[in-house]
Design a protein around this motif. Structure first.
Motif, PDB file in Angstrom:
ATOM      1  N   THR A 726       6.821 -29.058 -38.328  1.00  0.00           N
ATOM      2  CA  THR A 726       6.122 -29.254 -39.613  1.00  0.00           C
ATOM      3  C   THR A 726       5.677 -27.889 -40.106  1.00  0.00           C
ATOM      4  OG1 THR A 726       3.959 -29.425 -38.592  1.00  0.00           O
ATOM      5  CG2 THR A 726       5.230 -31.468 -38.799  1.00  0.00           C
ATOM      6  N   THR A 727       5.387 -27.832 -41.395  1.00  0.00           N
ATOM      7  CA  THR A 727       4.949 -26.530 -41.916  1.00  0.00           C
ATOM      8  C   THR A 727       3.584 -26.150 -41.355  1.00  0.00           C
ATOM      9  OG1 THR A 727       4.270 -27.691 -43.927  1.00  0.00           O
ATOM     10  CG2 THR A 727       6.340 -26.483 -44.013  1.00  0.00           C
ATOM     11  N   SER A 728       2.741 -27.151 -40.993  1.00  0.00           N
ATOM     12  CA  SER A 728       1.450 -26.774 -40.387  1.00  0.00           C
ATOM     13  C   SER A 728       1.678 -26.038 -39.078  1.00  0.00           C
ATOM     14  CB  SER A 728       0.594 -27.999 -40.078  1.00  0.00           C
ATOM     15  OG  SER A 728       0.600 -28.883 -41.134  1.00  0.00           O
ATOM     16  N   GLU A 729       2.599 -26.590 -38.273  1.00  0.00           N
ATOM     17  CA  GLU A 729       2.893 -25.924 -36.997  1.00  0.00           C
ATOM     18  C   GLU A 729       3.445 -24.516 -37.242  1.00  0.00           C
ATOM     19  OE1 GLU A 729       4.102 -29.871 -34.353  1.00  0.00           O
ATOM     20  OE2 GLU A 729       5.526 -29.025 -35.783  1.00  0.00           O
ATOM     21  N   TRP A 730       4.288 -24.467 -38.234  1.00  0.00           N
ATOM     22  CA  TRP A 730       4.930 -23.182 -38.571  1.00  0.00           C
ATOM     23  C   TRP A 730       3.855 -22.168 -38.970  1.00  0.00           C
ATOM     24  CZ3 TRP A 730       9.378 -22.978 -42.802  1.00  0.00           C
ATOM     25  CH2 TRP A 730       9.926 -21.684 -42.840  1.00  0.00           C
ATOM     26  N   ILE A 731       2.974 -22.588 -39.850  1.00  0.00           N
ATOM     27  CA  ILE A 731       1.940 -21.677 -40.340  1.00  0.00           C
ATOM     28  C   ILE A 731       1.018 -21.226 -39.196  1.00  0.00           C
ATOM     29  CG2 ILE A 731      -0.108 -21.562 -41.832  1.00  0.00           C
ATOM     30  CD1 ILE A 731       1.545 -23.233 -43.892  1.00  0.00           C
ATOM     31  N   ALA A 732       0.752 -22.149 -38.280  1.00  0.00           N
ATOM     32  CA  ALA A 732      -0.071 -21.781 -37.126  1.00  0.00           C
ATOM     33  C   ALA A 732       0.645 -20.726 -36.281  1.00  0.00           C
ATOM     34  CB  ALA A 732      -0.370 -23.012 -36.283  1.00  0.00           C
ATOM     35  N   GLY A 733       1.955 -20.896 -36.160  1.00  0.00           N
ATOM     36  CA  GLY A 733       2.758 -19.923 -35.410  1.00  0.00           C
ATOM     37  C   GLY A 733       2.695 -18.546 -36.055  1.00  0.00           C
ATOM     38  N   VAL A 734       2.762 -18.527 -37.378  1.00  0.00           N
ATOM     39  CA  VAL A 734       2.704 -17.254 -38.100  1.00  0.00           C
ATOM     40  C   VAL A 734       1.348 -16.591 -37.865  1.00  0.00           C
ATOM     41  CG1 VAL A 734       2.701 -16.174 -40.383  1.00  0.00           C
ATOM     42  CG2 VAL A 734       4.352 -17.984 -39.860  1.00  0.00           C
ATOM     43  N   ALA A 735       0.282 -17.421 -37.915  1.00  0.00           N
ATOM     44  CA  ALA A 735      -1.064 -16.876 -37.744  1.00  0.00           C
ATOM     45  C   ALA A 735      -1.196 -16.198 -36.382  1.00  0.00           C
ATOM     46  CB  ALA A 735      -2.092 -17.990 -37.899  1.00  0.00           C
ATOM     47  N   GLU A 736      -0.670 -16.857 -35.351  1.00  0.00           N
ATOM     48  CA  GLU A 736      -0.753 -16.292 -34.002  1.00  0.00           C
ATOM     49  C   GLU A 736       0.038 -14.978 -33.912  1.00  0.00           C
ATOM     50  OE1 GLU A 736      -2.480 -16.623 -31.525  1.00  0.00           O
ATOM     51  OE2 GLU A 736      -1.360 -15.820 -29.807  1.00  0.00           O
ATOM     52  N   ALA A 737       1.205 -14.976 -34.517  1.00  0.00           N
ATOM     53  CA  ALA A 737       2.019 -13.754 -34.494  1.00  0.00           C
ATOM     54  C   ALA A 737       1.309 -12.621 -35.229  1.00  0.00           C
ATOM     55  CB  ALA A 737       3.385 -14.016 -35.113  1.00  0.00           C
ATOM     56  N   SER A 738       0.684 -12.963 -36.347  1.00  0.00           N
ATOM     57  CA  SER A 738      -0.026 -11.936 -37.113  1.00  0.00           C
ATOM     58  C   SER A 738      -1.184 -11.371 -36.292  1.00  0.00           C
ATOM     59  CB  SER A 738      -0.595 -12.521 -38.410  1.00  0.00           C
ATOM     60  OG  SER A 738       0.451 -12.908 -39.249  1.00  0.00           O
ATOM     61  N   ARG A 739      -1.866 -12.280 -35.588  1.00  0.00           N
ATOM     62  CA  ARG A 739      -2.996 -11.847 -34.774  1.00  0.00           C
ATOM     63  C   ARG A 739      -2.511 -10.842 -33.719  1.00  0.00           C
ATOM     64  NH1 ARG A 739      -5.307 -12.602 -30.264  1.00  0.00           N
ATOM     65  NH2 ARG A 739      -3.739 -14.035 -29.474  1.00  0.00           N
ATOM     66  N   LEU A 740      -1.427 -11.183 -33.039  1.00  0.00           N
ATOM     67  CA  LEU A 740      -0.896 -10.289 -32.012  1.00  0.00           C
ATOM     68  C   LEU A 740      -0.450  -8.960 -32.628  1.00  0.00           C
ATOM     69  CD1 LEU A 740       1.186 -12.865 -29.940  1.00  0.00           C
ATOM     70  CD2 LEU A 740      -0.741 -11.528 -29.080  1.00  0.00           C
ATOM     71  N   ALA A 741       0.173  -9.050 -33.794  1.00  0.00           N
ATOM     72  CA  ALA A 741       0.643  -7.821 -34.453  1.00  0.00           C
ATOM     73  C   ALA A 741      -0.538  -6.935 -34.813  1.00  0.00           C
ATOM     74  CB  ALA A 741       1.464  -8.166 -35.696  1.00  0.00           C
ATOM     75  N   ASP A 742      -1.581  -7.564 -35.348  1.00  0.00           N
ATOM     76  CA  ASP A 742      -2.761  -6.775 -35.700  1.00  0.00           C
ATOM     77  C   ASP A 742      -3.344  -6.120 -34.459  1.00  0.00           C
ATOM     78  OD1 ASP A 742      -2.341  -7.541 -38.255  1.00  0.00           O
ATOM     79  OD2 ASP A 742      -4.006  -8.980 -38.375  1.00  0.00           O
ATOM     80  N   ALA A 743      -3.388  -6.896 -33.351  1.00  0.00           N
ATOM     81  CA  ALA A 743      -3.950  -6.364 -32.113  1.00  0.00           C
ATOM     82  C   ALA A 743      -3.122  -5.187 -31.596  1.00  0.00           C
ATOM     83  CB  ALA A 743      -4.022  -7.459 -31.055  1.00  0.00           C
ATOM     84  N   SER A 744      -1.819  -5.230 -31.846  1.00  0.00           N
ATOM     85  CA  SER A 744      -0.968  -4.135 -31.354  1.00  0.00           C
ATOM     86  C   SER A 744      -1.227  -2.857 -32.152  1.00  0.00           C
ATOM     87  CB  SER A 744       0.515  -4.515 -31.460  1.00  0.00           C
ATOM     88  OG  SER A 744       0.962  -4.315 -32.791  1.00  0.00           O
ATOM     89  N   GLY A 745      -1.774  -3.053 -33.360  1.00  0.00           N
ATOM     90  CA  GLY A 745      -2.073  -1.885 -34.181  1.00  0.00           C
ATOM     91  C   GLY A 745      -0.841  -1.236 -34.785  1.00  0.00           C
ATOM     92  N   ASP A 746       0.300  -1.853 -34.607  1.00  0.00           N
ATOM     93  CA  ASP A 746       1.537  -1.258 -35.134  1.00  0.00           C
ATOM     94  C   ASP A 746       1.679  -1.579 -36.624  1.00  0.00           C
ATOM     95  OD1 ASP A 746       4.265  -0.960 -35.950  1.00  0.00           O
ATOM     96  OD2 ASP A 746       4.796  -0.764 -33.836  1.00  0.00           O
ATOM     97  N   HIS A 747       1.554  -0.539 -37.404  1.00  0.00           N
ATOM     98  CA  HIS A 747       1.578  -0.681 -38.855  1.00  0.00           C
ATOM     99  C   HIS A 747       2.830  -1.421 -39.355  1.00  0.00           C
ATOM    100  CE1 HIS A 747       1.430   0.391 -43.067  1.00  0.00           C
ATOM    101  NE2 HIS A 747       2.547   1.079 -42.951  1.00  0.00           N
TER     102      HIS A 747
END
Ligand code: ATP
Ligand code: MG
Length: 1010
Positions: A726-747
């Motif tokens: 579902t798109t809710s699951e998808w959006i949650a997946g994106v949020a988690e990926a964004s969180r990890l990306a932000d944590a990595s600090g890689d621009h």
């Protein structure tokens, strides 16, 4: 090693026939024998054996105590190595038997010999300190030949199937069945060599097997006919046909000769033999026997009568010459013996007789004299041929000769001599030839073209390739009616063809041969400077000489002359044989030299050459370098060549797997897997493979604590297109990926993941969030189009603008949408990202359709499809087809629209094996097209399915469109519920804020009410 030829002592792989012969009975006899006498006897035996070898230009490799080992085909390759070895064996058996009989009579001793043969690859070269030692052959073939000898009954020669295949027809064989042989993994089929067979030439063999349909050659046949007409008019004529082995000289002559024979013209044929160069006058003898109609078993008296009868009829003055003819044909007249003449004088006498025969005054009818394979002719026959050609003028004789290009005639060409340089067959002719052999079953599509390409139009090679495909089990059925049951991968080089080509290569000057081998490693095409580096430094003059020889002999041709000379192989098979003749070690060194030359000579072109450099590095065994260059190449191929990129990333995964782990190897192992997963949603991938790659990537990322990689993996596993969620699951997946990306600090990664993730909002019709995500991308990137580029998608900035354009479109701000689309498109084009460009162009197509410019939309849509087709990316292509279909729908071209939608769906299903987030949209528009075509019940079914999918997966951008399609289909079929569907569509559109959809739905509602 006894051979006066130029020998290159560098070890090589060679196709040869190995012969073992031993004299049996020797050991038990040794005791009662005087050693001196014994030695004399054995020496005589050895001499007989060695003589048999030398007579057929073999090489005695060693004496084995009670016998010998000999090699045919090395150091100088012979195209008929197996035939030579077999003839040598027959000869030895005869001569030994004769001597053994003599010993039995005189000494009461009993001896016999056994011989074994096998054909195949050996490594031949000098063995010993620093490669200075004895030249010898090593390999399984040697062992097997020895086993054949051990197996053979006294007085017999046994050979393996490999040899049998090469000599069948030329020799008479008896199949002895299969034997278990020590050292061989499978039972070996063994044959006894019985005697000489009926075939004299390869063409005889082809005839036995059944000729392939004669194709092409109309022009050449016409030339031959014209020459015969000149002869008929008493002008005498001579035609020479020249071409490489297998091009069809003999076949052309044969077809012509049969045609004229059928028309009543007398034809006499003779042929020089490859092992006959040492035997004077062999072809002349053959020709005269044919001329006088002499059969093998004619008694001498009859032979003399035949000769005299015919000769005197032509010219009564011949009476004086008869003794010469009798003597030459081996039937000297006891009443009138020829005085002892020197060889020279005899030759002269014979020449004058033959010329007189040709010019005989009483000859009234034209004749054709066909002499084949002048390149093998002995010098005496050649001198005779020269005189014959010189005496044709004013006769009714047509002399037809053929030879290979390496032959340099020693005779001067008569004034009216015509030469035909026979060319390889064209594509169509090869196609017809191959078609005749294999048939026209649909499974064979592409086979004739493939054969043409590999053989470059050489009919002999084409026939042999087809035969090898049958033998290898790729083709099943029978001649003229085969089916392809196994795809043709690497067809290899058939042994018969290999022998011909290797023999040609070995005739080259050693320096030229070295260059050819170097070129075969460097590639199908190679620049002169690179080739010089690979071949090893040679002085300019030697290099020039070598290249000149290779070009002259037709191995290479000049593909380009400026700015640099590029040389290319004329024949793919020659390249393979030259390549295969080198030792693995030597090949590896040359691959490395090629890679280095490419790097050194092309500092500006590393990007485009990276894949090639990588493949040479890999062949050189330089795995780490290969992995590095493959990575370079894969990034360069990027999203503009997704399939190539996928292939290269898979190569990096494989290469990294072969290296001991360290930081660099881990990084390669990880990034190559992530990249493959990133291409998987565009191109498709086997599900199991995908799961495996994910698990492996996860393992490495966790081990190395790589946050960046974990963010990417999260994205590719849970938040990419094509997942059943579902798109809710998808959006949650994106949020988690964004969180990890932000944590990595890689621009770059932050930009990349936000951009790619935004697609989820579009499918969920969360337009505010889509707009915000796009803005975030643009702000983070600071308008730098390189920010986050190529990590998941090609150009995040270009896509962010495209996303904003979609939001504007949905909000009904069509002009603003068009402007944003243009900007996004321009940037994608500027940075060379055809993939993002195609998405933005798709938005443009839909926009044009909405703006009432459907035709313009169709035109742009078509161009977009063409561009994505070149791209080869299934995701984008399917999308582009969908967009085109939508424009066609707006233009009321329902059939065209349906076709586009169906193709979009098929592509998607075939490659990606799943419905995806656009499935509901594709079904909805397809339903619209069906309604337009009046196929309402199908439309109803599809629209219902679309709505159901959209609902289940919360695809709220597609949902109102699906409901709209459903409403229209119901209305068109007069069913209930049209109104309800449209009401629901309107409600969803209101909720999501999709103004354009709402307007369309409302218009439809009014139309229904009215
Ligand atoms: N025009 C053609 N159509 C069909 N088959 C052909 C044609 N030309 C040649 N072939 C076949 O290709 C094979 C090789 O031809 P051929 O023996 O005439 O070659 P060649 O030039 O005489 O070679 P070599 O120099 O080795 O004697 C034969 O089996 C022959 O039947
Ligand atoms: Mg021939």
């Amino acid at each position: 090693m006894s051979s006066g030829d130029r020998i290159d002592t560098e070890a090589e792989r060679k196709q040869v026939t190995v012969l073992f012969a031993d004299v049996k009975g020797s050991m038990d006899m040794a005791e009662g024998q005087d050693p001196e006498q014994w030695r004399r006897i054995m020496q005589r035996f050895f001499a007989i054996l060695a003589d048999g070898v030398h007579r057929f230009e073999g090489t005695v490799d060693k004496f084995t105590g009670d016998g010998i080992m000999a090699v045919f085909g090395a150091p100088i390759a012979h195209e008929d190595h197996a035939r030579r070895a077999s003839y040598a064996a027959l000869r030895m058996l005869d001569d030994i038997a004769e001597y053994a009989a003599e010993l039995r009579r005189s000494e009461g001793l009993s001896f016999s010999t056994r011989i074994g043969l096998d054909s195949g690859e050996v490594v031949a070269g000098a063995i010993g300190e620093g490669g200075e030692g004895e030249y010898t052959a090593i390999g399984h073939t040697v062992g097997l030949a020895q086993r054949m000898e051990a197996l053979a009954e006294p007085g017999k020669a046994y050979l393996t199937e490999a040899t049998a295949q090469l000599v069948g027809g030329f020799c008479e064989l008896k199949d002895l069945g299969e034997f278990e042989i020590k050292g061989a993994s499978r039972p070996v089929r063994v044959f006894e060599l019985v005697g000489v067979g009926a075939a004299r030439s390869r063409l005889d063999l082809s005839r036995e097997r059944g000729f392939s349909r004669f194709v092409g050659r109309a022009e050449e046949t016409a030339m031959l006919e014209a020459a015969l007409e000149r002869a008929r008019a008493g002008e005498g004529a001579a035609v020479g046909i020249v071409a490489e082995p297998g091009i069809g000289k003999s076949r052309l002559c044969l077809e012509f000769v049969e045609q004229v024979r059928a028309a009543g013209v007398e034809v006499f044929a003779a042929q020089a033999q490859s092992h006959g160069r040492e035997i004077p006058f062999m072809p002349v003898l053959q020709m005269l026997r044919a001329y006088f109609g002499i059969a093998d078993d004619d008694p001498e008296r009859i032979v003399r009568e035949k000769i005299a009868g015919r000769a005197l009829l032509l010219d009564p003055d011949f009476a004086e010459e008869l003794p010469v003819l009798f003597d030459f044909l081996g039937v000297p007249d006891p009443d009138r013996p020829l005085p002892k003449l020197s060889a020279e004088a005899r030759g002269r006498a014979l020449r004058s007789v033959v010329c007189r025969l040709v010019r005989a005054p009483n000859r009234r009818e034209p004749i054709v004299a066909l002499i084949e394979d002048l390149h093998w002719m002995d010098p005496s026959s050649e001198a005779l041929l020269g005189e014959l050609l010189g005496s044709l003028e004013g006769t009714q004789t047509l002399a037809l000769v053929n030879y290979r290009p390496e032959y340099e005639p020693s005779w001067s060409r008569p004034p009216d001599y015509r030469e035909i340089a026979l060319q390889p067959l064209g594509t169509a002719d090869t196609g017809e030839l191959v078609g005749g052999l294999v048939g026209d079953d649909p499974s064979l599509a592409g086979i004739p073209e493939l054969v043409h390409e590999r053989t470059a139009g050489n009919p002999f090679f084409a026939e042999e390739i087809v035969r090898s495909l049958v033998e290898a089990g790729n083709l099943e059925g029978e001649r003229g009616a085969y089916r392809l049951v196994r795809p043709v991968g690497d067809t290899g080089v058939p042994a018969s063809v290999q022998a011909v080509l290797a023999a040609r290569i070995d005739r080259l000057d050693p320096e030229a041969k070295r260059w050819l081998q170097a070129a075969s490693v460097a590639g199908k095409e190679v620049g002169e400077r690179a080739l010089a580096l690979v071949a090893g430094l040679a002085d300019r003059e030697a290099a020039e000489g070598a290249l000149h020889e290779l070009i002259e002999a037709g191995f290479l041709f000049e593909l380009e002359l400026y700015p640099e000379r590029i040389l290319a192989f004329r024949h793919p098979l020659t390249r393979e044989v030259a390549y295969g003749s080198q030792l693995a070690e030597q090949r590896a060194a040359r691959h490395l030299a090629t890679a280095r030359a490419l790097i050194e000579l092309n500092p500006e072109r590393h990007d485009e050459l990276a894949a090639l450099i990588a493949s040479h590095m890999e062949s050189a065994g330089e795995v780490r370098e290969a992995a590095r260059w493959s990575t370079h190449a894969a990034y360069w191929a990027g999203h503009s060549q997704p399939r190539e990129a996928m292939r290269l990333w898979a190569a990096v995964t494989r290469l990294a797997g072969g290296l001991d782990g360290d930081e660099e190897v881990d990084a390669l192992a990880l990034s190559s897997r992530l990249q493959q997963l990133d291409y998987a949603w565009r191109l498709g991938m086997d599900r199991e493979e995908m799961v495996r790659l994910e698990a492996e990537a996860e393992e490495i990322a966790t081990r190395s604590g790589d946050l960046r990689a974990r963010a990417l993996l999260q994205m590719l596993r849970s938040a990419r297109p094509g997942l059943e969620q579902t798109t809710s699951e998808w959006i949650a997946g994106v949020a988690e990926a964004s969180r990890l990306a932000d944590a990595s600090g890689d621009h770059h990664l932050r930009v990349a993941i936000r951009a790619a993730g935004a697609y989820a909002y579009l499918c969920a019709a969360e337009f505010e969030r889509l707009d915000r995500a796009a803005d975030e991308v643009l702000t983070l990137a600071g308008d730098d189009p390189a920010a986050g580029a190529g990590i998941i998608i090609g150009c995040p900035v270009a896509w962010a603008l495209g996303a904003k354009a979609i939001v504007a479109r949905e909000h009904g701000e069509l002009e603003r949408s068009a402007e944003l689309t243009d900007r996004g498109l321009r940037i994608a084009d500027e940075v060379g990202d055809p993939e993002t460009a195609s998405w933005n162009r798709g938005t443009q197509v839909l926009l044009l359709a909405m703006q009432g410019e459907a035709e313009a939309g169709v035109a742009v849509g078509r161009r977009n499809c063409e561009m994505t087709e070149r791209l080869g990316d299934v995701f984008s292509r399917s999308l582009a087809l969908g967009n085109l279909g939508a424009a066609q729908l707006a233009a009321e071209d329902y059939a065209g629209a349906l076709e586009s939608f169906e193709e979009a769906e098929r592509l998607h299903r075939e490659a990606l094996d799943s419905g995806d987030e656009l499935e509901a949209w594709r079904d909805a528009v397809r339903a619209e097209a069906l309604t337009g075509l009046g196929r309402t019940s199908e439309a109803l079914e599809l629209a219902r399915h679309a709505a159901e999918t959209a609902r289940r997966r919360e695809l709220r951008w597609s949902l109102p469109l699906a409901l709209l399609a459903l409403g229209r289909a119901r209305a068109a079929s007069g069913r209930d519920g049209a109104r309800e569907a449209l009401d629901e569509a309107a409600a969803v559109a209101v909720e999501t804020g999709s103004r354009t959809t709402l307007e369309t739905v409302e218009a439809e509602r009014e139309a229904i009410v009215a």
